[in-house]
Design an enzyme around this catalytic site. Structure first.
Site, PDB file in Angstrom:
ATOM      1  N   ASN A 115      -4.740   5.829  -6.650  1.00  0.00           N
ATOM      2  CA  ASN A 115      -5.762   4.959  -7.231  1.00  0.00           C
ATOM      3  C   ASN A 115      -5.524   3.477  -6.951  1.00  0.00           C
ATOM      4  OD1 ASN A 115      -3.636   4.628  -8.928  1.00  0.00           O
ATOM      5  ND2 ASN A 115      -4.673   5.289 -10.791  1.00  0.00           N
ATOM      6  N   THR A 153      -9.163   5.259 -14.382  1.00  0.00           N
ATOM      7  CA  THR A 153      -7.962   5.685 -13.640  1.00  0.00           C
ATOM      8  C   THR A 153      -8.293   6.447 -12.368  1.00  0.00           C
ATOM      9  OG1 THR A 153      -6.755   5.837 -15.725  1.00  0.00           O
ATOM     10  CG2 THR A 153      -5.794   6.984 -13.851  1.00  0.00           C
ATOM     11  N   PHE A 163       1.776  15.452 -13.681  1.00  0.00           N
ATOM     12  CA  PHE A 163       1.601  14.671 -12.451  1.00  0.00           C
ATOM     13  C   PHE A 163       2.792  13.752 -12.157  1.00  0.00           C
ATOM     14  CE2 PHE A 163      -0.380  12.350 -15.979  1.00  0.00           C
ATOM     15  CZ  PHE A 163       0.209  11.097 -15.865  1.00  0.00           C
ATOM     16  N   GLU A 198       7.312  -4.456 -17.913  1.00  0.00           N
ATOM     17  CA  GLU A 198       7.174  -4.156 -16.488  1.00  0.00           C
ATOM     18  C   GLU A 198       7.488  -5.378 -15.624  1.00  0.00           C
ATOM     19  OE1 GLU A 198       3.249  -2.453 -16.167  1.00  0.00           O
ATOM     20  OE2 GLU A 198       3.809  -0.697 -17.356  1.00  0.00           O
ATOM     21  N   TYR A 202       7.617   4.142 -14.935  1.00  0.00           N
ATOM     22  CA  TYR A 202       6.706   5.186 -15.413  1.00  0.00           C
ATOM     23  C   TYR A 202       7.347   6.080 -16.475  1.00  0.00           C
ATOM     24  CZ  TYR A 202       3.022   4.127 -12.006  1.00  0.00           C
ATOM     25  OH  TYR A 202       2.002   3.523 -11.303  1.00  0.00           O
ATOM     26  N   ARG A 229     -11.256   0.364  -8.105  1.00  0.00           N
ATOM     27  CA  ARG A 229     -11.162   1.812  -7.840  1.00  0.00           C
ATOM     28  C   ARG A 229     -12.538   2.413  -7.573  1.00  0.00           C
ATOM     29  NH1 ARG A 229      -7.051   2.632 -12.844  1.00  0.00           N
ATOM     30  NH2 ARG A 229      -5.075   2.228 -11.773  1.00  0.00           N
ATOM     31  N   ARG A 244      -7.200  -4.833 -16.181  1.00  0.00           N
ATOM     32  CA  ARG A 244      -7.535  -3.413 -16.367  1.00  0.00           C
ATOM     33  C   ARG A 244      -9.020  -3.175 -16.127  1.00  0.00           C
ATOM     34  NH1 ARG A 244      -3.601   0.593 -16.966  1.00  0.00           N
ATOM     35  NH2 ARG A 244      -4.961   1.690 -18.419  1.00  0.00           N
ATOM     36  N   HIS A 270      -1.906  -0.526  -9.784  1.00  0.00           N
ATOM     37  CA  HIS A 270      -1.467  -0.377 -11.174  1.00  0.00           C
ATOM     38  C   HIS A 270      -1.616  -1.719 -11.859  1.00  0.00           C
ATOM     39  CE1 HIS A 270       1.061   0.488 -14.674  1.00  0.00           C
ATOM     40  NE2 HIS A 270       1.578  -0.710 -14.466  1.00  0.00           N
ATOM     41  N   LYS A 315      -0.490  -0.325  -4.642  1.00  0.00           N
ATOM     42  CA  LYS A 315       0.252   0.903  -4.360  1.00  0.00           C
ATOM     43  C   LYS A 315       0.249   1.227  -2.866  1.00  0.00           C
ATOM     44  CE  LYS A 315      -0.771   2.831  -8.935  1.00  0.00           C
ATOM     45  NZ  LYS A 315      -1.129   4.053  -9.671  1.00  0.00           N
TER      46      LYS A 315
END
Ligand code: CMP
Length: 156
Positions: free
Chosen positions: A112, A91, A57, A126, A49, A102, A85, A115, A9
């Site tokens: 964070n 998260t 959010f 995705e 998303y 993270r 993950r 993704h 990100k």
């Protein structure tokens, strides 16, 4: 083998952490089979998303993800979705365990860093949003027999 989508990100790039974050996935044994940099359009982020549309959010998330360039990665490996993950951690950075990406690099709720698709179905959807078929490469890693047991795993 499973392929999943990672997005490094805007904060990962702004904080010059992209190389270190990408290394976590490579070191684990995941193969990078697609990679590109992009400044994402709002429509694409909204589609990505879509499951979060309407949440409090959501607007901030879209603004953040379109604010600066990201790095898109297709990562492949056994149980790649679950493995990626778990490498990310919880998260929110302040909840994420030390040793996770993270947990080691972030303390924010929304910023964070990375993704990763949350299910094989999400990964397929995705990856289809961000990569053309020809942008995913099927080369066989030279060290595959040392990443996976050739008798127990590669014959399956
Ligand atoms: P990601 O794994 O990309 O999936 C959805 C994103 O929304 C998540 O990472 C966070 O960046 C953000 N997010 C999820 N829940 C919240 C929340 N409660 N408050 C702020 N941002 C959130």
């Amino acid at each position: 083998m499973e392929t999943t989508l990672l997005i490094l990100k805007p904060d990962a790039l702004q904080r010059r952490l992209a190389g270190r974050i990408l290394a976590r996935f490579e070191e684990k044994g995941l193969q990078i089979v697609g990679l590109k940099m992009a400044h994402l359009r709002r429509e694409l982020v909204e589609e990505h998303y879509a499951p979060h549309r309407g949440k409090p959010f959501y607007e901030n998330l879209v603004r953040y993800m379109t604010s600066n360039p990201v790095i898109l990665v297709a990562a492949r490996g056994r149980n790649a979705v679950r493995v990626c993950r778990s490498l990310l951690g919880a998260t929110f950075g302040y909840d994420a365990a030390p040793g996770t990406i993270r947990g080691d690099f972030g303390i924010s709720k929304s910023m964070n860093l990375v993704h990763a698709s949350d299910s094989p179905e999400s990964a397929e959807r995705e990856l289809g949003l961000f990569f053309q078929g020809y942008e995913i490469f099927d080369s066989r890693p030279a060290d595959l027999e040392w990443i996976y047991d050739p008798v127990e795993e590669l014959d399956e």
